[in-house]
Structures are given as structure tokens and as C-alpha cells.
Design a protein around this motif. Structure first.
Motif, PDB file in Angstrom:
ATOM      1  N   MET A 117      88.998 -36.608  49.043  1.00 36.57           N
ATOM      2  CA  MET A 117      88.720 -35.159  49.002  1.00 36.57           C
ATOM      3  C   MET A 117      87.926 -34.842  47.735  1.00 36.57           C
ATOM      4  SD  MET A 117      91.394 -31.950  49.163  1.00 36.57           S
ATOM      5  CE  MET A 117      92.142 -32.578  50.671  1.00 36.57           C
ATOM      6  N   ASN A 118      86.780 -34.178  47.897  1.00 33.47           N
ATOM      7  CA  ASN A 118      85.955 -33.870  46.738  1.00 33.47           C
ATOM      8  C   ASN A 118      86.487 -32.649  45.983  1.00 33.47           C
ATOM      9  OD1 ASN A 118      85.050 -31.534  48.121  1.00 33.47           O
ATOM     10  ND2 ASN A 118      83.368 -32.676  49.071  1.00 33.47           N
ATOM     11  N   PHE A 119      85.808 -32.341  44.882  1.00 30.19           N
ATOM     12  CA  PHE A 119      86.289 -31.263  44.011  1.00 30.19           C
ATOM     13  C   PHE A 119      86.281 -29.913  44.725  1.00 30.19           C
ATOM     14  CE2 PHE A 119      85.146 -27.732  41.211  1.00 30.19           C
ATOM     15  CZ  PHE A 119      86.264 -27.696  40.404  1.00 30.19           C
ATOM     16  N   LEU A 120      85.203 -29.608  45.441  1.00 31.51           N
ATOM     17  CA  LEU A 120      85.083 -28.306  46.085  1.00 31.51           C
ATOM     18  C   LEU A 120      86.195 -28.094  47.108  1.00 31.51           C
ATOM     19  CD1 LEU A 120      83.491 -25.706  46.382  1.00 31.51           C
ATOM     20  CD2 LEU A 120      82.041 -26.842  48.091  1.00 31.51           C
ATOM     21  N   GLU A 121      86.494 -29.102  47.900  1.00 34.37           N
ATOM     22  CA  GLU A 121      87.564 -28.992  48.897  1.00 34.37           C
ATOM     23  C   GLU A 121      88.914 -28.799  48.225  1.00 34.37           C
ATOM     24  OE1 GLU A 121      87.033 -32.622  50.969  1.00 34.37           O
ATOM     25  OE2 GLU A 121      85.589 -31.796  52.416  1.00 34.37           O
ATOM     26  N   THR A 122      89.150 -29.571  47.167  1.00 33.97           N
ATOM     27  CA  THR A 122      90.411 -29.437  46.425  1.00 33.97           C
ATOM     28  C   THR A 122      90.541 -28.049  45.811  1.00 33.97           C
ATOM     29  OG1 THR A 122      90.316 -31.802  45.875  1.00 33.97           O
ATOM     30  CG2 THR A 122      91.829 -30.440  44.600  1.00 33.97           C
ATOM     31  N   ALA A 123      89.444 -27.533  45.229  1.00 31.32           N
ATOM     32  CA  ALA A 123      89.471 -26.216  44.598  1.00 31.32           C
ATOM     33  C   ALA A 123      89.778 -25.123  45.619  1.00 31.32           C
ATOM     34  CB  ALA A 123      88.131 -25.944  43.916  1.00 31.32           C
ATOM     35  N   ILE A 124      89.155 -25.204  46.794  1.00 31.67           N
ATOM     36  CA  ILE A 124      89.392 -24.189  47.829  1.00 31.67           C
ATOM     37  C   ILE A 124      90.838 -24.229  48.308  1.00 31.67           C
ATOM     38  CG2 ILE A 124      88.796 -23.505  50.189  1.00 31.67           C
ATOM     39  CD1 ILE A 124      85.936 -24.430  49.616  1.00 31.67           C
ATOM     40  N   LEU A 125      91.355 -25.429  48.552  1.00 30.18           N
ATOM     41  CA  LEU A 125      92.734 -25.560  49.019  1.00 30.18           C
ATOM     42  C   LEU A 125      93.732 -25.069  47.972  1.00 30.18           C
ATOM     43  CD1 LEU A 125      92.657 -29.009  50.856  1.00 30.18           C
ATOM     44  CD2 LEU A 125      92.849 -26.734  51.877  1.00 30.18           C
ATOM     45  N   LEU A 126      93.486 -25.407  46.694  1.00 33.50           N
ATOM     46  CA  LEU A 126      94.383 -24.950  45.638  1.00 33.50           C
ATOM     47  C   LEU A 126      94.335 -23.438  45.483  1.00 33.50           C
ATOM     48  CD1 LEU A 126      94.040 -27.607  42.775  1.00 33.50           C
ATOM     49  CD2 LEU A 126      96.091 -27.044  44.097  1.00 33.50           C
ATOM     50  N   PHE A 127      93.143 -22.864  45.567  1.00 29.74           N
ATOM     51  CA  PHE A 127      93.026 -21.407  45.426  1.00 29.74           C
ATOM     52  C   PHE A 127      93.759 -20.693  46.556  1.00 29.74           C
ATOM     53  CE2 PHE A 127      91.095 -17.286  46.099  1.00 29.74           C
ATOM     54  CZ  PHE A 127      90.987 -16.783  44.820  1.00 29.74           C
ATOM     55  N   LEU A 183      81.017 -26.957  34.739  1.00 28.62           N
ATOM     56  CA  LEU A 183      79.727 -27.414  34.228  1.00 28.62           C
ATOM     57  C   LEU A 183      79.853 -28.693  33.416  1.00 28.62           C
ATOM     58  CD1 LEU A 183      78.094 -24.010  33.157  1.00 28.62           C
ATOM     59  CD2 LEU A 183      77.548 -25.396  35.165  1.00 28.62           C
ATOM     60  N   THR A 184      80.969 -28.848  32.712  1.00 26.84           N
ATOM     61  CA  THR A 184      81.175 -30.049  31.888  1.00 26.84           C
ATOM     62  C   THR A 184      81.890 -31.165  32.648  1.00 26.84           C
ATOM     63  OG1 THR A 184      83.237 -29.093  31.021  1.00 26.84           O
ATOM     64  CG2 THR A 184      81.220 -28.725  29.750  1.00 26.84           C
ATOM     65  N   GLN A 185      82.157 -30.946  33.930  1.00 31.34           N
ATOM     66  CA  GLN A 185      82.793 -31.928  34.815  1.00 31.34           C
ATOM     67  C   GLN A 185      84.208 -32.308  34.362  1.00 31.34           C
ATOM     68  OE1 GLN A 185      80.197 -35.252  35.587  1.00 31.34           O
ATOM     69  NE2 GLN A 185      78.476 -33.953  36.148  1.00 31.34           N
ATOM     70  N   GLU A 186      84.883 -31.398  33.698  1.00 32.97           N
ATOM     71  CA  GLU A 186      86.302 -31.560  33.369  1.00 32.97           C
ATOM     72  C   GLU A 186      87.085 -30.902  34.496  1.00 32.97           C
ATOM     73  OE1 GLU A 186      87.830 -33.181  31.102  1.00 32.97           O
ATOM     74  OE2 GLU A 186      86.217 -33.726  29.709  1.00 32.97           O
ATOM     75  N   TYR A 187      87.162 -31.599  35.614  1.00 28.23           N
ATOM     76  CA  TYR A 187      87.629 -30.984  36.852  1.00 28.23           C
ATOM     77  C   TYR A 187      89.126 -30.659  36.840  1.00 28.23           C
ATOM     78  CZ  TYR A 187      83.062 -32.296  38.666  1.00 28.23           C
ATOM     79  OH  TYR A 187      81.710 -32.417  38.869  1.00 28.23           O
ATOM     80  N   PHE A 188      89.923 -31.417  36.114  1.00 30.88           N
ATOM     81  CA  PHE A 188      91.356 -31.098  36.047  1.00 30.88           C
ATOM     82  C   PHE A 188      91.574 -29.704  35.485  1.00 30.88           C
ATOM     83  CE2 PHE A 188      95.235 -30.783  33.527  1.00 30.88           C
ATOM     84  CZ  PHE A 188      96.212 -31.100  34.463  1.00 30.88           C
TER      85      PHE A 188
END
Length: 405
Positions: free
Chosen positions: A1-11, A181-186
Motif C-alpha cells: 500500500m502506497n503513501f496516498l492510499e494509507t493517508a486516505i484510509l487513516l484520515f 515534501l521532505t518524504q518523512e511519511y510517518f
């Protein structure tokens, strides 16, 4: 699961979890009669359910389980103990008031877990005010004090409906952008989770029939997360700043601009209390939001919206300045703005005793006169006497305001 999918699900998941469970918390609080009773400095007139911050705790715990794989130094394992400590002390303070000293001690223990993680270590200020390398012990002192200040500053602005949520949402949007922007995705996912929680909570906080407060439980948890994000922002590697729209050495000033509302309000209130020979943590109605409501007649929603917009515009201004100006010029700009704002709000300084006397006297005048015509007012000796007394007291209060500080 990429970042965008994870972000949407978490939100979506965080928003729904808060939105669906807060009504259950309200029912439990009302059934157990754990509601917040209004006192002489409250901005609400009726008993209101509190403990809304409980929902923040379990939402963050669930979210950290799903986002832990995005961290580079197992940050989630260090965040959870700190959240748990502040959840316990916040819950106790909402149910049985505890002393500021006890709260500070527990906050220190929560902060220790964060400072023990190498992901947050700051080795250099990268030329801010010509300061580069800093020793580790100095980092521990500065970072610990900074986190304590942020946690308590955010806790102190939670005084009217919607304010803490609106300011928190603005801060989280900015940090989400920075860490994406800094790719600190956590940390971007952590900010997104808190943002969704605050958005879901805001609807209940400003509601007229399903109102609930986040309480110290919520404000301590959100303030703790904000302090973590701020510390990580300052600990970013110099190479990360190539993606950000401001100079590396201006990062500390950008962080201050992001937190300008809680930091300015806390500094102002502490200065007033100390000048009046009171303890810095003594309760009063001298906060910026109280001035907007009591003096300028704004509603809670209006005051929260204005303060939130100011926070956002202030950050945007400093990001634009930080893209070209060196930190000395930005420091002068920041000091000038703070002094200007300080003058305005010190001008409207007051104590609750004189304010209450002023309001009660005005209500008596309005009740006797019954909002009659000017001629009818002049025919009522009692109204004239009270009106004259009211004007004398108002002049006395205004003269006091002008002489304070």
C-alpha cells in the motif's frame, strides 16, 4: 500500500472513529455526571460533557499500529508511552483537578521517551543566528524546554468552543505539507490522523445540542503531538530542505510562526499575571480569546475563526519571507509583530472582578430602562443614578487598562 492510499484510509478511519464514538462518550459522561460545571471564568453557562480527548487517545493508538512501518527509527514505540502518560494525567485532571507541578513532572517523563529516540536529535542549528554545531546536553535542555512550552501553551488556549481545534487543524495542515515534501511519511501520517480527529471533534465542540469539550485529556495529547512534529521539523537533515520553500537557517523562525497563537497567548498571559503579582498558572480571563469575546463582543465561532485565519496568514507570510530573507531580518520582523500585538492586547488588559462588576451594572441599567426612548430614560431617576454609576465604573476600568504595563 502506497503513501496516498494509507493517508486516505487513516484520515477516513480516524474521522469516522471519532465521529461515531463521541456520542457514546457524551452519554456515558452525562449518565455518570462527569460534566464540567461552569465557574466564574468559564465561557459556557451550563453543564457540559467533557472527556472528548479520550477519543483522541484510542484513535492515535489504532493509527500508530497501522503507520508504524513508515517510521525509520521505530518512532511509534517511543510515542505510545508518552501518549499513555499524558492520557492518564489528563484524564485525572479532568475528573479530579491536580496541581500544575504534578502535571509538569508527568510531562517531563513523557518527553523523555521522545528525546531517547535518535530520529529527533538536533546536532546543529544550521547557521541560525550564526549558531551551527550544538552539544548533545544542550540539545536535551532546549528540546525538553521547547516541548514543555508547546504542550502547556496549547493546553492554555483551550478556553472557548472551537479554538483549540481550529488552531490545531491549521498547524496539522502545515506540518502534513512539510513532512510530505521532505518524504518523512510517518510524521505526515501522524499529522493527518490528528487533523482528521480534530475535524471530527470540531463539529461536536461547536454544537448546541451535542456539545463536548476535549478537556485536558485532549489538549495534552494534541499538544504532545504538536511538540513531537515541531522537534522533528527542527531535526530534519539539511538535504531535506531542498524541497521546502524557505532557507534552512530560517527553520526555527518558521516553527515559531507555526505556533504563534499558543506561544504569543501564553507569553502575554504569563506577563500579565506576573505583573499583577500572581502565579503564572493562576486562572483568569486575560487570554486573547477572552479579550475578543468580552471586549469586542465576538461569538466563540467568530473568535476561533479569526484567530485560526491569523495563524495561517502569519505562517504564509514567514514562509514567503523565509525564502529570501536571512534570519536576522526575520527575527526583527517577528519581534516587531509580537511587540505590536502585545501593545494591542495589553491595551485591553483587565481583571475579571472589574469586568463582572461592569457587566452586572450594565444589565441593571438595561433592565430598569427597558430599552425605552431617551425621554423615558431621563424620567427615571433610578436609571439615571445607575447609568451615572456605570459610566464612572467604566471610566475607572478604562483608566486602569491604560495604566497596566
Amino acid at each position: 500500500m502506497n503513501f496516498l492510499e494509507t493517508a486516505i484510509l487513516l484520515f477516513i478511519g480516524s474521522f469516522l472513529l471519532i465521529y461515531l464514538t463521541i456520542p457514546k462518550i457524551i452519554k456515558v459522561v452525562e449518565y455518570k455526571r462527569l460534566m464540567d460545571d461552569p465557574d466564574h471564568r468559564s465561557s459556557h453557562a451550563s453543564k457540559t460533557p467533557t472527556l472528548g480527548g479520550v477519543s483522541f487517545f484510542y484513535t492515535l493508538i489504532f493509527a500508530l499500529f497501522f503507520m508504524k512501518s513508515w517510521g525509520s527509527f521505530d518512532e511509534a514505540i517511543y510515542v505510545i508511552p508518552g501518549l499513555t502518560i499524558l492520557f492518564i494525567v489528563g484524564l485525572k485532571d479532568d475528573l479530579v483537578v491536580i496541581s500544575p507541578g504534578a502535571k509538569l513532572i508527568t510531562q517531563v517523563f513523557a518527553i523523555i521517551f521522545i528525546l531517547a529516540n535518535p530520529s529527533f536529535t538536533i546536532d546543529s542549528l544550521n547557521g541560525f543566528l550564526n549558531i551551527h554545531e550544538i552539544p548533545h546536553y544542550l540539545y536535551l535542555i532546549i528540546a525538553g524546554f521547547m516541548m514543555l512550552t508547546i504542550i502547556n501553551s496549547y493546553n492554555l488556549i483551550d478556553g472557548i468552543d472551537g479554538l483549540a481545534s481550529v488552531v490545531g487543524i491549521v498547524i496539522m495542515v502545515i506540518y502534513t505539507t512539510i513532512f510530505y515534501l521532505t518524504q518523512e511519511y510517518f510524521f505526515a501520517l501522524l499529522a493527518i490522523t490528528v487533523n482528521a480527529s480534530l475535524m471530527a471533534f470540531l463539529g461536536f465542540n461547536v454544537s448546541s445540542d451535542k456539545k463536548i469539550f476535549m478537556g485536558d485529556t485532549g489538549s495534552l495529547i494534541v499538544g504532545f503531538v504538536i511538540s513531537i512534529l515541531t522537534l522533528k521539523f527542527l531535526a530534519l537533515n539539511p538535504s531535506d530542505y531542498t524541497e521546502l520553500p524557505f532557507l534552512l537557517e530560517n527553520a526555527p523562525l518558521i516553527a515559531i510562526s507555526i505556533l504563534i497563537v499558543p506561544l504569543f497567548d501564553t507569553a502575554r498571559v504569563f506577563a500579565i499575571r506576573i505583573a499583577n503579582k500572581k502565579g503564572p498558572f493562576s486562572p483568569d480571563r486575560n487570554h486573547t480569546h477572552h479579550v475578543l469575546i468580552d471586549y469586542w463582543g465576538l461569538t466563540h465561532k467568530q473568535a476561533s475563526f479569526i484567530i485560526g485565519c491569523f495563524n495561517l496568514l502569519f505562517v504564509m507570510l514567514f514562509i514567503v519571507l523565509g525564502s529570501k530573507a536571512r534570519n536576522l531580518g526575520m527575527v526583527l520582523m517577528l519581534v516587531s509583530v509580537v511587540v505590536f500585538l502585545g501593545y494591542i492586547f495589553f491595551r485591553y488588559n483587565y481583571s475579571f472582578a472589574t469586568l463582572k462588576q461592569k457587566i452586572m451594572l450594565k444589565r441593571k441599567v438595561d433592565k430598569i430602562t427597558g430599552k425605552k426612548s431617551e425621554s423615558n430614560k431621563n424620567s427615571n431617576p433610578q436609571a439615571n443614578q445607575l447609568n451615572g454609576k456605570f459610566k464612572e465604573e467604566e471610566a475607572k476600568v478604562n483608566s486602569t487598562d491604560e495604566t497596566v504595563l
